[in-house]
Design an enzyme around this catalytic site. Sequence first.
Site, PDB file in Angstrom:
ATOM      1  N   ARG A 337       0.804  -1.221   0.000  1.00  0.00           N
ATOM      2  CA  ARG A 337       0.000   0.000   0.000  1.00  0.00           C
ATOM      3  C   ARG A 337       0.839   1.274   0.000  1.00  0.00           C
ATOM      4  O   ARG A 337       0.552   2.213  -0.720  1.00  0.00           O
ATOM      5  CB  ARG A 337      -0.900   0.015   1.235  1.00  0.00           C
ATOM      6  CG  ARG A 337      -2.004  -1.010   1.164  1.00  0.00           C
ATOM      7  CD  ARG A 337      -2.826  -1.011   2.429  1.00  0.00           C
ATOM      8  NE  ARG A 337      -3.915  -1.976   2.296  1.00  0.00           N
ATOM      9  CZ  ARG A 337      -4.826  -2.219   3.227  1.00  0.00           C
ATOM     10  NH1 ARG A 337      -4.781  -1.563   4.369  1.00  0.00           N
ATOM     11  NH2 ARG A 337      -5.774  -3.101   3.037  1.00  0.00           N
ATOM     12  N   HIS A 408      -6.793   6.365   5.592  1.00  0.00           N
ATOM     13  CA  HIS A 408      -7.735   5.294   5.872  1.00  0.00           C
ATOM     14  C   HIS A 408      -7.792   4.898   7.351  1.00  0.00           C
ATOM     15  O   HIS A 408      -8.837   4.561   7.873  1.00  0.00           O
ATOM     16  CB  HIS A 408      -7.326   4.089   5.016  1.00  0.00           C
ATOM     17  CG  HIS A 408      -8.209   2.906   5.161  1.00  0.00           C
ATOM     18  ND1 HIS A 408      -9.573   2.997   5.036  1.00  0.00           N
ATOM     19  CD2 HIS A 408      -7.942   1.597   5.423  1.00  0.00           C
ATOM     20  CE1 HIS A 408     -10.098   1.788   5.202  1.00  0.00           C
ATOM     21  NE2 HIS A 408      -9.146   0.939   5.451  1.00  0.00           N
TER      22      HIS A 408
END
Lengths: 644, 261
Positions: A337, A408
């Site tokens: 990520r 997030h």
Amino acid sequence: MSLDAKIPEGPLAQKWSKHKFDLKLVNPANKRKYDIIVVGTGLAGASAAASLAELGYNVKAFCFQDSPRRAHSIAAQGGINAAKNYQNDGDSVFRLFYDTIKGGDYRAREGNVYRLAEVSVNIIDQCVAQGVPFAREYGGLLDNRSFGGSQVSRTFYARGQTGQQLLLGAYSALNRQIHAGKVKMYTRTEMLDVVTIDGHAKGIVTRNMITGSIDTHAGHAVLLCTGGYSNVFYLSTNAIGSNVTAAWRAHKRGAFFGNPCYTQIHPTCIPVTGDHQSKLTLMSESLRNDGRVWAPKTVEIAEQLRKGTIKADQVKEDDRDYFLERKYPAFGNLVPRDVASRNAKEMVAEGKGVGGSGFAVFLDFADAIKRLGEDTVRAKYGNLFDMYIQITDENPYKQPMRIYPAVHYTMGGLWVDYNLSTTVPGLYALGECNFSDHGANRLGASALMQGLSDGYFVIPYTLGDYLAKIGPKKVDTSHPAFEATKKDVVTYINKLLALKGNKTVNEYHRELGHIMWEYCGMARTAEGLTKAKGLIQALKADFWKNAIVTGENEEVNASLERAGRIADFIELGELMVDDALMRNESCGGHFRVESQTADGEALRDDENFAFVAAWEFKGENQPEELHKEQLVFEAVHLSQRNYA
Amino acid sequence: MSNGNMNLTLKVWRQKNAQTSGKFVTYKAENISPDMSFLEMLDVVNESLTHKGDEPINFDHDCREGICGMCSLYINGHPHGPKRGVTTCQLHMRTFHDGETITIEPWRASAFPVVKDLAVDRSAFDRIQQAGGYVSVNTGVTTDGNAILIPKVIADEAFNSATCIGCGACVAACKNASAMLFVSAKVTQLGLLPQGQPERYSRVQSMVAQMDEEGFGSCTNTGACEAECPKEIKLTNIARMNNDFFSAKLFREEEIHEVKH
């Protein structure tokens, strides 16, 4: 004050069992003499409140939503990890522990992570017993799938709504205890301060969000289960109401804040379309299995794409830069990520971003459709494509998707010891609200695991030890500390309500978000962070002069609610910047430009930074004091990550 | 700050609190982008109201990705607006056209009193759940998850019912303000699974009794609830609930009372 993590002695695998035996117990007949306050009723809060009430304690639970069922845990999609080894593929408690430590880039505490892996197996059983409809195989057994950061299938799921189903399970357990009279539930009630007496947490101050009534509540212990603070960035995948207020006010009353700068950025979000946008929506990471990420090779083509004079499918193959495949041939589009996110940001910085705003790169399925056929692609990702169409009104079967990274999850949070106690005795932090277990980067499907581990299986044991030691002597709100703290809260609210300037609190929030994203986001430099600090301080001063807060306290007042939360975000933002500046190494999703390998990869500095940063509040507008909890690795060998 | 080309007229229900009466007030929503969600459009209107020193319009919302169930709004006569299978937060302004007049009201049901403007109090739903919408199991006393075999079709069907987000659109859509679709979804989920069997018949009776006490109306089999449900919960759940309820009443009531005692 020195930090004691209270990690039990002995071999890793026996730490938790031994500790459970060593902890003091409260006699069942005495449990009803204790009052426990639980703030937040997501996965951590609901599971803790229900479990403690089942044991016999009197619980008061609080949430700011209209029902505990709305907590943001409900939005988690992918799944929950557990080392069940149902697939017979070599999973074990140790392997889950190892994957989590490595995924966190060696910045998590071994003892905590091992315990998390250990109780993970019980979590699944607990949820099944509650009637959570996990996915099943045709033979009736639980189904599993795999997720990033591991090579085994250990993720349990309920379609794309795992968080919802797990939360509804914990919510039903909570409801049972509300019905039994062991939990008193306060909804639409916001915690605004912690009350301490002789250094111990003894209660909270709340605001009733319907009537504005400012109330005090006393208890033998206070559990904060209030989630993460990603909304400091303004745009994130978090719910609009997610905030840091309870944790931040606790910090100002003495609870240290751990690793505030650790933020997880997710690479595959639907990008921002304009200034009006209120939040971002995540697209599953699984799309990168078949989608190819690219940006135009030249700024000129990017400009034409932004203006809409050409479409993506008109860009010739030679004019496309599949930058992940080019830079990371071994991992290609499936780099982790943090790497995928950082590279997309670089493309945009070079002027090669696409979409109306220019803040996006393409995720292209044309090759996959050519190779597999549209039907196969639809079968694999159809629901995600539908969601994309719903939000963007574009057809990803015809034109590539536009994606961009978004904030997030926050790995930082209140510092806690092995017992989940903050530095204020009697004040505990559970779930995303604490800093523990994930290190500098959270693996997929492990957020739900930690929330439920803390609530169902850790706090019921460790809290008892504290309660047994302090004894059941009644605490009540007649103590002058309650009135004094309440007065501070009322004064603060009146100060906010007196702000009749010319800028809405949302405008301040948006500005803060821009600063945080630009200078304390995916890539950070000492120069940028220093600049950000000045900008935030100026923003704070301006807020307290020129913000508009409408209405009054004695009514439903969203403007007042938001004003308090944004004021706290501004203060937290400054601490995040300080923390990021101090940590002159790259780890997890936190990339310090000054600390990289010759190939441009994140370079950790174990010599100087293998510690948890725990910050102590020293007074308004005073620099915070840094305390270090040195991380000791006995079971794993520290090594450098490399994806080229 | 907004960057679109749509101009709309909004007729919005304003009501200070549950004790006062409300009225429609007309507002202009200008320069609205078709990419905005309906709630983002209201954010824009609220920003301009705030700048003028007026009270922003109060409405419930949180996750803005269609799952928390907090958003509501009765838009042009439909709960969550004109599109099927979406919540208000996932409704986008491109569904409307430039120059349109949009009427926005709160859920209308006596069991859902108005909190302020467009927000209502849905705690009646929580009390119904508290009456029995659970499996009575304490933490830590469970057997291995695979010790209970559940056929995939049953697990999937239970899941279909479990997707209810508790938003209350079914109540808002019903001419009787019935909560039966909501209640039947939980009754069905737990009634289908082996874990839910021991309390299956006491559960349905307790939840129905609480539903009646909260003042929800009866089902008329009109089917508006199913048509307007953002999660497309099926009407067949109500049939299942009725079946369990009548079985309980006819054959098991005495037994259940003994158990509950």
